[in-house]
Design a protein around this motif. Structure first.
Motif, mmCIF file in Angstrom:
data_model
loop_
_atom_site.group_PDB
_atom_site.id
_atom_site.type_symbol
_atom_site.label_atom_id
_atom_site.label_comp_id
_atom_site.label_asym_id
_atom_site.label_seq_id
_atom_site.Cartn_x
_atom_site.Cartn_y
_atom_site.Cartn_z
ATOM 1 N N MET A 12 0.917 -1.312 -0.243
ATOM 2 C CA MET A 12 -0.377 -0.105 -0.001
ATOM 3 C C MET A 12 0.825 1.324 0.044
ATOM 4 N N SER A 13 0.841 2.045 -1.139
ATOM 5 C CA SER A 13 1.622 3.430 -1.145
ATOM 6 C C SER A 13 1.229 4.548 -0.231
ATOM 7 N N ILE A 14 -0.075 4.430 -0.333
ATOM 8 C CA ILE A 14 -0.924 5.831 0.434
ATOM 9 C C ILE A 14 -1.675 5.057 1.507
ATOM 10 N N THR A 15 -1.457 5.459 2.725
ATOM 11 C CA THR A 15 -2.150 4.954 3.972
ATOM 12 C C THR A 15 -2.805 6.177 4.568
ATOM 13 N N LYS A 16 -4.385 5.927 4.833
ATOM 14 C CA LYS A 16 -4.915 7.166 5.742
ATOM 15 C C LYS A 16 -4.604 7.029 6.971
ATOM 16 N N ILE A 17 -4.043 8.397 7.623
ATOM 17 C CA ILE A 17 -3.725 8.130 9.019
ATOM 18 C C ILE A 17 -4.944 8.493 9.847
ATOM 19 N N THR A 18 -5.071 7.593 10.788
ATOM 20 C CA THR A 18 -6.273 7.619 11.672
ATOM 21 C C THR A 18 -6.118 8.187 13.182
ATOM 22 N N SER A 19 -4.786 8.050 13.513
ATOM 23 C CA SER A 19 -4.206 8.336 14.744
ATOM 24 C C SER A 19 -2.683 8.588 14.863
ATOM 25 N N ASP A 20 -2.295 9.281 15.856
ATOM 26 C CA ASP A 20 -0.935 9.689 16.188
ATOM 27 C C ASP A 20 -0.165 8.633 16.258
ATOM 28 N N GLU A 21 -0.545 7.748 16.840
ATOM 29 C CA GLU A 21 0.203 6.357 17.417
ATOM 30 C C GLU A 21 0.353 5.575 16.040
ATOM 31 N N GLN A 22 -0.491 5.521 14.916
ATOM 32 C CA GLN A 22 -0.292 4.945 13.598
ATOM 33 C C GLN A 22 0.713 5.684 12.708
ATOM 34 N N TRP A 23 0.537 7.203 13.041
ATOM 35 C CA TRP A 23 1.619 8.045 12.070
ATOM 36 C C TRP A 23 2.954 7.717 12.632
ATOM 37 N N HIS A 24 3.157 7.659 13.972
ATOM 38 C CA HIS A 24 4.492 7.428 14.615
ATOM 39 C C HIS A 24 5.105 6.240 13.988
ATOM 40 N N LYS A 25 4.290 5.443 14.003
ATOM 41 C CA LYS A 25 4.607 3.775 13.786
ATOM 42 C C LYS A 25 5.116 3.752 12.334
ATOM 43 N N LEU A 26 4.433 4.452 11.422
ATOM 44 C CA LEU A 26 4.787 4.425 9.960
ATOM 45 C C LEU A 26 5.902 5.292 9.811
ATOM 46 N N ARG A 27 6.030 6.121 10.546
ATOM 47 C CA ARG A 27 7.273 6.999 10.549
ATOM 48 C C ARG A 27 8.748 6.256 11.017
ATOM 49 N N SER A 28 8.508 5.346 11.913
ATOM 50 C CA SER A 28 9.658 4.742 12.333
ATOM 51 C C SER A 28 10.164 3.526 11.473
#
Length: 227
Positions: free
Chosen positions: A1-17
């Motif tokens: 999946m190249s584009i993921t909808k961000i639904t929470s800060d926790e999800q965003w930080h995990k993707l960034r990591s």
């Protein structure tokens, strides 16, 4: 999946990591004042996490983004949409990016907007030139976002802008137009791929002398359990 909808800060930080983001590419290329290669290595290895909640300037900048966006939208007659998507490069999945805003409608067509809240004394900022790490951040966004959009069958962005508010002065809002630069994109891919391989192989970058390395070194000290 190249584009993921961000639904929470926790999800965003995990993707960034799991990726190298636009605000980190300047560290990899050695021109960011906000971190070192050794620090970023330990962040990606999971040994150290920056204290975002303790960074008041970062918090203030994020809180002020919608205000700056409103000023720009009114001055430029642009229709802006806050980005809630995380993009990953389909061929280089260690590269990721979140935009500040999509420019949905403008005289130039759709584009991207990176917003910066600049302090009073910022000598690296000019009327049409941002610091190197900001310029790289925007090129990184073009590289990753356009690749992700192509993979999803969406139109790519042919232009973008850096929108900066200086010293809190609404009379000093600067719009710096940018377009994708394939030569810079090649350098980003080359250096970030080499760094990511070092992370995977456990090849820790050398420490640099001075105080910049101290906070993350101290943060990694392990606390002994009581006997």
């Amino acid at each position: 999946m190249s584009i993921t909808k961000i639904t929470s800060d926790e999800q965003w930080h995990k993707l960034r990591s799991q990726t190298i983001g636009g605000s980190e590419v300047g560290i990899v290329l050695g021109c960011s004042p906000y971190g070192t290669l050794n620090e970023l290595y330990h962040v990606k290895k999971g040994n150290f996490q920056p204290n975002f909640e303790g960074n008041k300037l970062m918090q203030f900048g994020q809180a002020f983004e919608p205000v700056i966006a409103t000023l720009i939208s009114g001055d430029m007659y642009w229709d802006l949409q806050h980005c809630k998507d995380y993009h990953q490069h389909p061929e280089h999945p260690h590269l990721g990016a979140t935009l500040d805003y999509y420019v949905i409608e403008s005289e130039h067509g759709p584009g991207i907007l990176e917003i910066k809240n600049v302090s009073t004394f910022s000598p690296d900022w000019g009327k049409n030139r941002a610091p190197a790490h900001v310029e790289l951040q925007v090129q990184h966004q073009f590289l990753v976002v356009n690749a992700a959009r192509r993979a999803a069958g969406l139109d790519t962005f042919k232009w973008g802008a850096i929108g900066s508010l200086h010293a809190g002065n609404p009379e000093d809002v600067r719009i710096m137009y940018r377009k994708p630069d394939p030569k810079i994109h090649s350098e980003i891919i080359k250096h970030c791929s080499a760094f990511w391989q070092d992370v995977q192989d456990g090849n820790e970058p050398d420490l640099i002398a001075g105080h910049k390395e101290l906070p993350h070194i101290v943060a990694m000290f392990q606390t002994a359990e009581p006997v």
